[in-house]
Motif scaffolding. Structure first.
Motif, PDB file in Angstrom:
ATOM      1  N   PRO A   1      -7.695  -8.825   4.440  1.00  0.00           N
ATOM      2  CA  PRO A   1      -7.883  -9.980   5.326  1.00  0.00           C
ATOM      3  C   PRO A   1      -6.600 -10.781   5.510  1.00  0.00           C
ATOM      4  CG  PRO A   1      -9.046 -10.274   3.226  1.00  0.00           C
ATOM      5  CD  PRO A   1      -8.465  -8.915   3.203  1.00  0.00           C
ATOM      6  N   SER A   2      -6.551 -11.573   6.551  1.00  0.00           N
ATOM      7  CA  SER A   2      -5.378 -12.408   6.804  1.00  0.00           C
ATOM      8  C   SER A   2      -5.136 -13.336   5.625  1.00  0.00           C
ATOM      9  CB  SER A   2      -5.575 -13.247   8.072  1.00  0.00           C
ATOM     10  OG  SER A   2      -5.664 -12.417   9.203  1.00  0.00           O
ATOM     11  N   GLY A   3      -3.857 -13.472   5.243  1.00  0.00           N
ATOM     12  CA  GLY A   3      -3.501 -14.377   4.164  1.00  0.00           C
ATOM     13  C   GLY A   3      -3.760 -13.867   2.773  1.00  0.00           C
ATOM     14  N   CYS A   4      -4.027 -12.562   2.636  1.00  0.00           N
ATOM     15  CA  CYS A   4      -4.389 -12.030   1.316  1.00  0.00           C
ATOM     16  C   CYS A   4      -3.182 -11.656   0.464  1.00  0.00           C
ATOM     17  CB  CYS A   4      -5.314 -10.820   1.462  1.00  0.00           C
ATOM     18  SG  CYS A   4      -4.495  -9.316   2.049  1.00  0.00           S
ATOM     19  N   GLY A   5      -1.983 -11.654   1.045  1.00  0.00           N
ATOM     20  CA  GLY A   5      -0.801 -11.314   0.269  1.00  0.00           C
ATOM     21  C   GLY A   5      -0.234  -9.943   0.550  1.00  0.00           C
ATOM     22  N   LYS A   6      -0.673  -9.300   1.643  1.00  0.00           N
ATOM     23  CA  LYS A   6      -0.150  -7.974   1.987  1.00  0.00           C
ATOM     24  C   LYS A   6       1.366  -8.028   2.189  1.00  0.00           C
ATOM     25  CE  LYS A   6      -2.635  -7.408   5.724  1.00  0.00           C
ATOM     26  NZ  LYS A   6      -3.355  -8.712   5.722  1.00  0.00           N
ATOM     27  N   SER A   7       1.798  -8.952   3.039  1.00  0.00           N
ATOM     28  CA  SER A   7       3.233  -9.068   3.314  1.00  0.00           C
ATOM     29  C   SER A   7       3.996  -9.529   2.088  1.00  0.00           C
ATOM     30  CB  SER A   7       3.474 -10.026   4.483  1.00  0.00           C
ATOM     31  OG  SER A   7       2.972  -9.481   5.690  1.00  0.00           O
ATOM     32  N   THR A   8       3.354 -10.327   1.239  1.00  0.00           N
ATOM     33  CA  THR A   8       3.999 -10.755  -0.005  1.00  0.00           C
ATOM     34  C   THR A   8       4.307  -9.552  -0.881  1.00  0.00           C
ATOM     35  OG1 THR A   8       2.878 -12.902   0.043  1.00  0.00           O
ATOM     36  CG2 THR A   8       3.716 -12.149  -2.087  1.00  0.00           C
ATOM     37  N   MET A   9       3.365  -8.595  -0.952  1.00  0.00           N
ATOM     38  CA  MET A   9       3.608  -7.395  -1.745  1.00  0.00           C
ATOM     39  C   MET A   9       4.787  -6.617  -1.179  1.00  0.00           C
ATOM     40  SD  MET A   9       1.118  -4.275  -3.094  1.00  0.00           S
ATOM     41  CE  MET A   9      -0.099  -4.688  -1.902  1.00  0.00           C
ATOM     42  N   LEU A  10       4.847  -6.477   0.149  1.00  0.00           N
ATOM     43  CA  LEU A  10       5.983  -5.789   0.762  1.00  0.00           C
ATOM     44  C   LEU A  10       7.288  -6.514   0.447  1.00  0.00           C
ATOM     45  CD1 LEU A  10       6.241  -4.140   4.197  1.00  0.00           C
ATOM     46  CD2 LEU A  10       7.871  -5.953   3.656  1.00  0.00           C
ATOM     47  N   GLU A  11       7.286  -7.838   0.510  1.00  0.00           N
ATOM     48  CA  GLU A  11       8.505  -8.605   0.227  1.00  0.00           C
ATOM     49  C   GLU A  11       8.950  -8.435  -1.221  1.00  0.00           C
ATOM     50  OE1 GLU A  11       7.420 -12.510   1.405  1.00  0.00           O
ATOM     51  OE2 GLU A  11       7.472 -12.045   3.559  1.00  0.00           O
ATOM     52  N   LEU A  12       7.997  -8.305  -2.150  1.00  0.00           N
ATOM     53  CA  LEU A  12       8.346  -8.041  -3.551  1.00  0.00           C
ATOM     54  C   LEU A  12       9.052  -6.699  -3.683  1.00  0.00           C
ATOM     55  CD1 LEU A  12       5.106  -9.231  -5.393  1.00  0.00           C
ATOM     56  CD2 LEU A  12       7.362 -10.292  -5.531  1.00  0.00           C
ATOM     57  N   ILE A  13       8.506  -5.677  -3.002  1.00  0.00           N
ATOM     58  CA  ILE A  13       9.104  -4.340  -3.071  1.00  0.00           C
ATOM     59  C   ILE A  13      10.469  -4.333  -2.386  1.00  0.00           C
ATOM     60  CG2 ILE A  13       8.806  -1.923  -2.398  1.00  0.00           C
ATOM     61  CD1 ILE A  13       5.763  -2.386  -2.564  1.00  0.00           C
ATOM     62  N   ALA A  14      10.604  -5.135  -1.336  1.00  0.00           N
ATOM     63  CA  ALA A  14      11.866  -5.179  -0.585  1.00  0.00           C
ATOM     64  C   ALA A  14      12.937  -6.020  -1.274  1.00  0.00           C
ATOM     65  CB  ALA A  14      11.621  -5.736   0.814  1.00  0.00           C
ATOM     66  N   GLY A  15      12.570  -6.759  -2.309  1.00  0.00           N
ATOM     67  CA  GLY A  15      13.543  -7.631  -2.948  1.00  0.00           C
ATOM     68  C   GLY A  15      13.792  -8.905  -2.165  1.00  0.00           C
ATOM     69  N   LEU A  16      12.888  -9.248  -1.232  1.00  0.00           N
ATOM     70  CA  LEU A  16      13.037 -10.474  -0.445  1.00  0.00           C
ATOM     71  C   LEU A  16      12.458 -11.682  -1.171  1.00  0.00           C
ATOM     72  CD1 LEU A  16      12.106  -9.010   3.058  1.00  0.00           C
ATOM     73  CD2 LEU A  16      14.392  -9.503   2.148  1.00  0.00           C
TER      74      LEU A  16
END
Length: 268
Positions: free
Chosen positions: A46-61
């Motif tokens: 769902p929106s706001g669940c942290g999907k992009s946050t997980m990608l940013e963790l893997i990306a080192g962002l």
């Protein structure tokens, strides 16, 4: 496909302080996940669940508040690791540069010779079907073609891990299917591990070897669905009866979580 872990998350969590407030928001986790080397892994939720946050963790962002995140056995810090390429939903092409120069931009800080840079750019142009538009400017291209430019700019760096955050979100459904075919083709050609964030259940079901289903915030993994598709698949896979079964399973897992994210957990 090898089962060796390419990316590892162990009890990974992310919290942040809401701007202008002392409130701490628990955005994601804890999450345990192994991405297999060479696989295509998608994440839905769902929106706001942290999907992009997980990608940013893997990306080192961004960095994990708790737990660990590793790429090829090394802890990921606060910068994009060598061997990782990232493509976002937004059109990140430079309007004042030609397609060729846009693609070459990612190589400017390398020590490659001019000949090697030009060779990589030419191969990327050919792979993404952009050779005839090499001297065009982004404004002269369709949205789908501009996104191909962004993907090509990532490919020239020859990443071993490609991270995609809703790369086709702004495109119409037909173009998304065709871009999905292009993405599968380059995945097979490069042998890279691909990690895709998407809101589209059908997109995840068509593209991925495995699909992680996340809960409402703080996002946790509720389910991991193995699609069982052959590696040489394309958009015609949507005609397979199992395609409907996979999307139905994803929605069964997500329906209640999506209602929670909308404040409707008690809805029928």
């Amino acid at each position: 496909m090898t089962s060796a872990a390419h990316v590892t998350l162990r009890a990974a969590e992310k919290s942040f302080q809401r701007p202008g407030s002392k409130e701490i928001v628990h955005a994601m986790g804890p999450i345990d996940l192994d991405l297999r080397k060479g696989e295509f892994f998608a994440v839905v939720g769902p929106s706001g669940c942290g999907k992009s946050t997980m990608l940013e963790l893997i990306a080192g962002l961004t960095t994990a508040s708790k737990g660990s995140v590793e790429f090829e056995g090394n802890a990921i810090g606060n910068r994009i690791p060598d061997g990782v390429g990232v493509v976002f939903q937004e059109d990140a092409s430079f309007p004042w540069m030609t397609v060729r120069n846009n693609i070459e931009f990612g190589l400017r800080r390398t020590k490659l010779s001019r000949e090697e840079r030009e060779g990589r750019v030419s191969r990327a142009l050919n792979m993404m079907g952009l050779s005839a538009f090499a001297e065009s400017y982004p404004a002269q291209l369709s949205g789908g073609m501009r996104q191909r430019v962004c993907i090509a700019r990532t490919l020239v760096t020859q990443p071993r891990l490609i991270l995609l955050d809703e790369p086709f979100g702004a495109l119409d459904q037909q173009t998304r299917l065709l871009m999905g075919d292009e993405l599968l083709r380059l995945w097979r050609h490069t042998g890279a591990t691909v990690f895709l964030i998407t809101h589209a259940l059908d997109e995840a079901a068509m593209l991925a070897d495995r699909i992680g289903v996340m809960s409402a915030r703080p996002g946790r993994l509720l389910d991991i669905v193995e699609t069982g598709w052959p590696k040489d698949r394309d958009s015609r896979i949507v005609e397979d009866n199992r395609f409907g079964e996979i999307t139905a399973r994803l929605w069964r897992s997500l329906r209640t979580e999506s209602m929670k994210s909308m404040g409707k957990a008690g809805a029928a």
